[in-house]
Design a protein around this motif. Structure first.
Motif, PDB file in Angstrom:
ATOM      1  N   THR A   1       0.807  -1.219   0.000  1.00  0.00           N
ATOM      2  CA  THR A   1       0.000   0.000   0.000  1.00  0.00           C
ATOM      3  C   THR A   1       0.838   1.265   0.000  1.00  0.00           C
ATOM      4  O   THR A   1       0.454   2.269  -0.606  1.00  0.00           O
ATOM      5  CB  THR A   1      -0.947   0.005   1.212  1.00  0.00           C
ATOM      6  N   GLU A   2       1.984   1.262   0.673  1.00  0.00           N
ATOM      7  CA  GLU A   2       2.789   2.474   0.796  1.00  0.00           C
ATOM      8  C   GLU A   2       3.892   2.583  -0.252  1.00  0.00           C
ATOM      9  O   GLU A   2       4.259   3.679  -0.664  1.00  0.00           O
ATOM     10  CB  GLU A   2       3.423   2.538   2.191  1.00  0.00           C
ATOM     11  N   LEU A   3       4.435   1.444  -0.680  1.00  0.00           N
ATOM     12  CA  LEU A   3       5.582   1.473  -1.591  1.00  0.00           C
ATOM     13  C   LEU A   3       5.278   0.909  -2.974  1.00  0.00           C
ATOM     14  O   LEU A   3       6.100   1.025  -3.879  1.00  0.00           O
ATOM     15  CB  LEU A   3       6.757   0.683  -0.988  1.00  0.00           C
ATOM     16  N   GLY A   4       4.115   0.305  -3.133  1.00  0.00           N
ATOM     17  CA  GLY A   4       3.779  -0.286  -4.423  1.00  0.00           C
ATOM     18  C   GLY A   4       4.617  -1.500  -4.760  1.00  0.00           C
ATOM     19  O   GLY A   4       4.874  -1.796  -5.939  1.00  0.00           O
ATOM     20  N   ILE A   5       5.038  -2.251  -3.734  1.00  0.00           N
ATOM     21  CA  ILE A   5       5.896  -3.420  -3.912  1.00  0.00           C
ATOM     22  C   ILE A   5       5.071  -4.687  -3.711  1.00  0.00           C
ATOM     23  O   ILE A   5       4.457  -4.877  -2.652  1.00  0.00           O
ATOM     24  CB  ILE A   5       7.069  -3.391  -2.918  1.00  0.00           C
ATOM     25  N   SER A   6       5.049  -5.549  -4.701  1.00  0.00           N
ATOM     26  CA  SER A   6       4.327  -6.814  -4.584  1.00  0.00           C
ATOM     27  C   SER A   6       4.999  -7.692  -3.535  1.00  0.00           C
ATOM     28  O   SER A   6       6.230  -7.818  -3.514  1.00  0.00           O
ATOM     29  CB  SER A   6       4.310  -7.543  -5.929  1.00  0.00           C
ATOM     30  N   THR A   7       4.185  -8.310  -2.679  1.00  0.00           N
ATOM     31  CA  THR A   7       4.705  -9.088  -1.561  1.00  0.00           C
ATOM     32  C   THR A   7       4.191 -10.522  -1.646  1.00  0.00           C
ATOM     33  O   THR A   7       3.001 -10.751  -1.881  1.00  0.00           O
ATOM     34  CB  THR A   7       4.276  -8.469  -0.217  1.00  0.00           C
ATOM     35  N   PHE A   8       5.107 -11.482  -1.441  1.00  0.00           N
ATOM     36  CA  PHE A   8       4.767 -12.896  -1.511  1.00  0.00           C
ATOM     37  C   PHE A   8       5.186 -13.594  -0.225  1.00  0.00           C
ATOM     38  O   PHE A   8       6.207 -13.256   0.375  1.00  0.00           O
ATOM     39  CB  PHE A   8       5.460 -13.564  -2.699  1.00  0.00           C
ATOM     40  N   ARG A   9       4.407 -14.596   0.165  1.00  0.00           N
ATOM     41  CA  ARG A   9       4.667 -15.315   1.412  1.00  0.00           C
ATOM     42  C   ARG A   9       5.089 -16.759   1.188  1.00  0.00           C
ATOM     43  O   ARG A   9       5.201 -17.534   2.132  1.00  0.00           O
ATOM     44  CB  ARG A   9       3.436 -15.230   2.320  1.00  0.00           C
ATOM     45  N   ASP A  10       5.310 -17.122  -0.058  1.00  0.00           N
ATOM     46  CA  ASP A  10       5.802 -18.459  -0.382  1.00  0.00           C
ATOM     47  C   ASP A  10       6.541 -18.362  -1.713  1.00  0.00           C
ATOM     48  O   ASP A  10       6.573 -17.300  -2.346  1.00  0.00           O
ATOM     49  CB  ASP A  10       4.639 -19.444  -0.470  1.00  0.00           C
ATOM     50  N   VAL A  11       7.115 -19.464  -2.127  1.00  0.00           N
ATOM     51  CA  VAL A  11       7.838 -19.470  -3.397  1.00  0.00           C
ATOM     52  C   VAL A  11       6.866 -19.153  -4.542  1.00  0.00           C
ATOM     53  O   VAL A  11       5.666 -19.412  -4.451  1.00  0.00           O
ATOM     54  CB  VAL A  11       8.521 -20.836  -3.641  1.00  0.00           C
ATOM     55  N   LYS A  12       7.418 -18.590  -5.591  1.00  0.00           N
ATOM     56  CA  LYS A  12       6.582 -18.253  -6.748  1.00  0.00           C
ATOM     57  C   LYS A  12       7.385 -18.449  -8.025  1.00  0.00           C
ATOM     58  O   LYS A  12       8.597 -18.198  -8.069  1.00  0.00           O
ATOM     59  CB  LYS A  12       6.083 -16.804  -6.658  1.00  0.00           C
ATOM     60  N   GLU A  13       6.685 -18.879  -9.048  1.00  0.00           N
ATOM     61  CA  GLU A  13       7.305 -19.133 -10.349  1.00  0.00           C
ATOM     62  C   GLU A  13       7.223 -17.892 -11.232  1.00  0.00           C
ATOM     63  O   GLU A  13       6.197 -17.217 -11.281  1.00  0.00           O
ATOM     64  CB  GLU A  13       6.588 -20.308 -11.021  1.00  0.00           C
ATOM     65  N   PHE A  14       8.326 -17.599 -11.912  1.00  0.00           N
ATOM     66  CA  PHE A  14       8.386 -16.516 -12.893  1.00  0.00           C
ATOM     67  C   PHE A  14       9.081 -17.042 -14.139  1.00  0.00           C
ATOM     68  O   PHE A  14       9.936 -17.929 -14.058  1.00  0.00           O
ATOM     69  CB  PHE A  14       9.187 -15.316 -12.366  1.00  0.00           C
ATOM     70  N   THR A  15       8.731 -16.475 -15.276  1.00  0.00           N
ATOM     71  CA  THR A  15       9.412 -16.823 -16.525  1.00  0.00           C
ATOM     72  C   THR A  15       9.962 -15.554 -17.157  1.00  0.00           C
ATOM     73  O   THR A  15       9.218 -14.593 -17.393  1.00  0.00           O
ATOM     74  CB  THR A  15       8.455 -17.519 -17.516  1.00  0.00           C
ATOM     75  N   PHE A  16      11.259 -15.548 -17.400  1.00  0.00           N
ATOM     76  CA  PHE A  16      11.938 -14.411 -18.027  1.00  0.00           C
ATOM     77  C   PHE A  16      12.676 -14.923 -19.253  1.00  0.00           C
ATOM     78  O   PHE A  16      13.531 -15.820 -19.143  1.00  0.00           O
ATOM     79  CB  PHE A  16      12.935 -13.753 -17.070  1.00  0.00           C
ATOM     80  N   ASN A  17      12.361 -14.352 -20.398  1.00  0.00           N
ATOM     81  CA  ASN A  17      13.016 -14.757 -21.651  1.00  0.00           C
ATOM     82  C   ASN A  17      13.005 -16.274 -21.829  1.00  0.00           C
ATOM     83  O   ASN A  17      14.023 -16.896 -22.168  1.00  0.00           O
ATOM     84  CB  ASN A  17      14.449 -14.228 -21.701  1.00  0.00           C
ATOM     85  N   ASN A  18      11.868 -16.866 -21.525  1.00  0.00           N
ATOM     86  CA  ASN A  18      11.646 -18.308 -21.661  1.00  0.00           C
ATOM     87  C   ASN A  18      12.467 -19.159 -20.697  1.00  0.00           C
ATOM     88  O   ASN A  18      12.512 -20.385 -20.843  1.00  0.00           O
ATOM     89  CB  ASN A  18      11.928 -18.763 -23.105  1.00  0.00           C
ATOM     90  N   LYS A  19      13.081 -18.541 -19.701  1.00  0.00           N
ATOM     91  CA  LYS A  19      13.757 -19.265 -18.625  1.00  0.00           C
ATOM     92  C   LYS A  19      12.826 -19.278 -17.407  1.00  0.00           C
ATOM     93  O   LYS A  19      12.327 -18.218 -16.988  1.00  0.00           O
ATOM     94  CB  LYS A  19      15.073 -18.593 -18.253  1.00  0.00           C
ATOM     95  N   VAL A  20      12.613 -20.462 -16.859  1.00  0.00           N
ATOM     96  CA  VAL A  20      11.660 -20.607 -15.757  1.00  0.00           C
ATOM     97  C   VAL A  20      12.412 -20.566 -14.420  1.00  0.00           C
ATOM     98  O   VAL A  20      13.340 -21.342 -14.191  1.00  0.00           O
ATOM     99  CB  VAL A  20      10.867 -21.920 -15.882  1.00  0.00           C
ATOM    100  N   PHE A  21      11.968 -19.651 -13.560  1.00  0.00           N
ATOM    101  CA  PHE A  21      12.574 -19.454 -12.240  1.00  0.00           C
ATOM    102  C   PHE A  21      11.591 -19.892 -11.152  1.00  0.00           C
ATOM    103  O   PHE A  21      10.378 -19.662 -11.267  1.00  0.00           O
ATOM    104  CB  PHE A  21      12.868 -17.972 -11.996  1.00  0.00           C
ATOM    105  N   LEU A  22      12.114 -20.487 -10.078  1.00  0.00           N
ATOM    106  CA  LEU A  22      11.357 -20.653  -8.842  1.00  0.00           C
ATOM    107  C   LEU A  22      12.094 -19.844  -7.783  1.00  0.00           C
ATOM    108  O   LEU A  22      13.276 -20.082  -7.515  1.00  0.00           O
ATOM    109  CB  LEU A  22      11.246 -22.114  -8.419  1.00  0.00           C
ATOM    110  N   ILE A  23      11.394 -18.883  -7.203  1.00  0.00           N
ATOM    111  CA  ILE A  23      12.031 -17.869  -6.355  1.00  0.00           C
ATOM    112  C   ILE A  23      11.356 -17.833  -4.993  1.00  0.00           C
ATOM    113  O   ILE A  23      10.137 -17.962  -4.886  1.00  0.00           O
ATOM    114  CB  ILE A  23      11.925 -16.483  -7.030  1.00  0.00           C
ATOM    115  N   GLY A  24      12.133 -17.648  -3.941  1.00  0.00           N
ATOM    116  CA  GLY A  24      11.581 -17.509  -2.599  1.00  0.00           C
ATOM    117  C   GLY A  24      12.663 -17.250  -1.580  1.00  0.00           C
ATOM    118  O   GLY A  24      13.856 -17.233  -1.918  1.00  0.00           O
ATOM    119  N   HIS A  25      12.250 -17.048  -0.329  1.00  0.00           N
ATOM    120  CA  HIS A  25      13.254 -16.855   0.723  1.00  0.00           C
ATOM    121  C   HIS A  25      13.965 -18.162   1.019  1.00  0.00           C
ATOM    122  O   HIS A  25      15.199 -18.195   1.115  1.00  0.00           O
ATOM    123  CB  HIS A  25      12.604 -16.304   1.998  1.00  0.00           C
ATOM    124  N   GLY A  26      13.197 -19.242   1.224  1.00  0.00           N
ATOM    125  CA  GLY A  26      13.798 -20.555   1.412  1.00  0.00           C
ATOM    126  C   GLY A  26      13.631 -21.154   2.796  1.00  0.00           C
ATOM    127  O   GLY A  26      13.971 -22.314   3.007  1.00  0.00           O
TER     128      GLY A  26
END
Length: 252
Positions: A101-126
């Motif tokens: 709400t204050e910074l406009g930063i998306s926040t996640f509470r578990d791992v999440k998948e992203f795809t960049f230039n057809n490369k698949v990432f699984l990202i999280g704190h761990g």
């Protein structure tokens, strides 16, 4: 997401601002801000993989004192149109919606998948992923329980913050801090977690924090696990240029 020509995606984790004291972490905060100033010139996106703070709790009308340089810089970058993604860590797991709400930063509470230039990432704190860490996993269930959070909210902020900051530093079970020693490629929990995920789906990159050790482990065919290290003593970060991922150290 296709990364524009000449742009990059940046990843960092585990700043633990406020530890061991606000005064002693201030030089690290300023260094982190200088890094943000440098990377904003060619950043397509920025990923912060948790434990930005050594402790964080949001009451309905109160947030922790301090960290204005880092928060201000993140707000500036977000306002400029560069997306920032934040993954809640074990030290800031009581984050609510302040970043969104204050910074406009998306926040996640578990791992999440992203795809960049057809490369698949699984990202999280761990934290809490993979085998082992059973004591912390039990504690996490308690600390993320809505009833427990509701009870803690009734502490006066001055008392609640002092207690939580003390436990964050002193109680390793609560903090979830592992022994910061490399366990070997066959025993690193997050590498084992990555291998298990590969049994169901292919990922090109697994990117995590939490371990405070920068490392690269091949976990499968064309699949690599990276840990980002920390911003306490190492000042390491990850960068993806659209084709390759690399761990780097911020040096001034």
């Amino acid at each position: 997401m296709q990364i524009p020509q000449g742009k990059k995606i940046y990843f960092s984790s585990d700043n633990h601002l406020g530890a061991p004291t606000s005064e002693l972490s201030l030089p690290r905060e300023k260094k982190f801000v200088r890094w943000l100033d440098e990377i904003k010139e060619d950043a397509a996106a920025i990923f912060l993989l948790g434990d930005l703070f050594d402790f964080w709790f949001e009451y309905k009308t109160v947030v922790p004192k301090g960290f204005v340089r880092a928060l201000g810089k993140l707000a500036e970058i977000s306002d400029s149109g560069i997306p920032i993604y934040f993954f809640v860590g074990n030290h800031d797991l009581w984050m609510k919606d302040y970043f969104e709400t204050e910074l406009g930063i998306s926040t996640f509470r578990d791992v999440k998948e992203f795809t960049f230039n057809n490369k698949v990432f699984l990202i999280g704190h761990g934290d809490g992923k993979g085998p082992g860490d059973k004591g912390y996993k039990r504690m996490k269930k308690v600390f993320t329980n809505p009833v427990f959070k509701w009870l803690f909210r009734w502490f006066h902020p001055e008392m609640g913050m002092r207690l939580a900051q003390y436990l964050s530093v002193k109680n390793k079970l609560i903090s979830g801090d592992d022994d910061k020693k490399f366990l070997g490629e066959a025993n690193e929990w997050l590498a084992l977690y990555a291998k298990r995920k590969l049994e169901k789906k292919h990922y090109d990159y697994f990117v995590f924090g939490h371990r405070h050790l920068n490392m690269k482990i091949e976990v499968g065919e064309n699949a690599t696990y990276y840990n980002l290290g920390d911003w306490i003593t190492q000042y390491t970060y990850g960068v993806f240029d659209g084709s390759d991922f690399e761990l780097k150290t911020f040096e001034e």
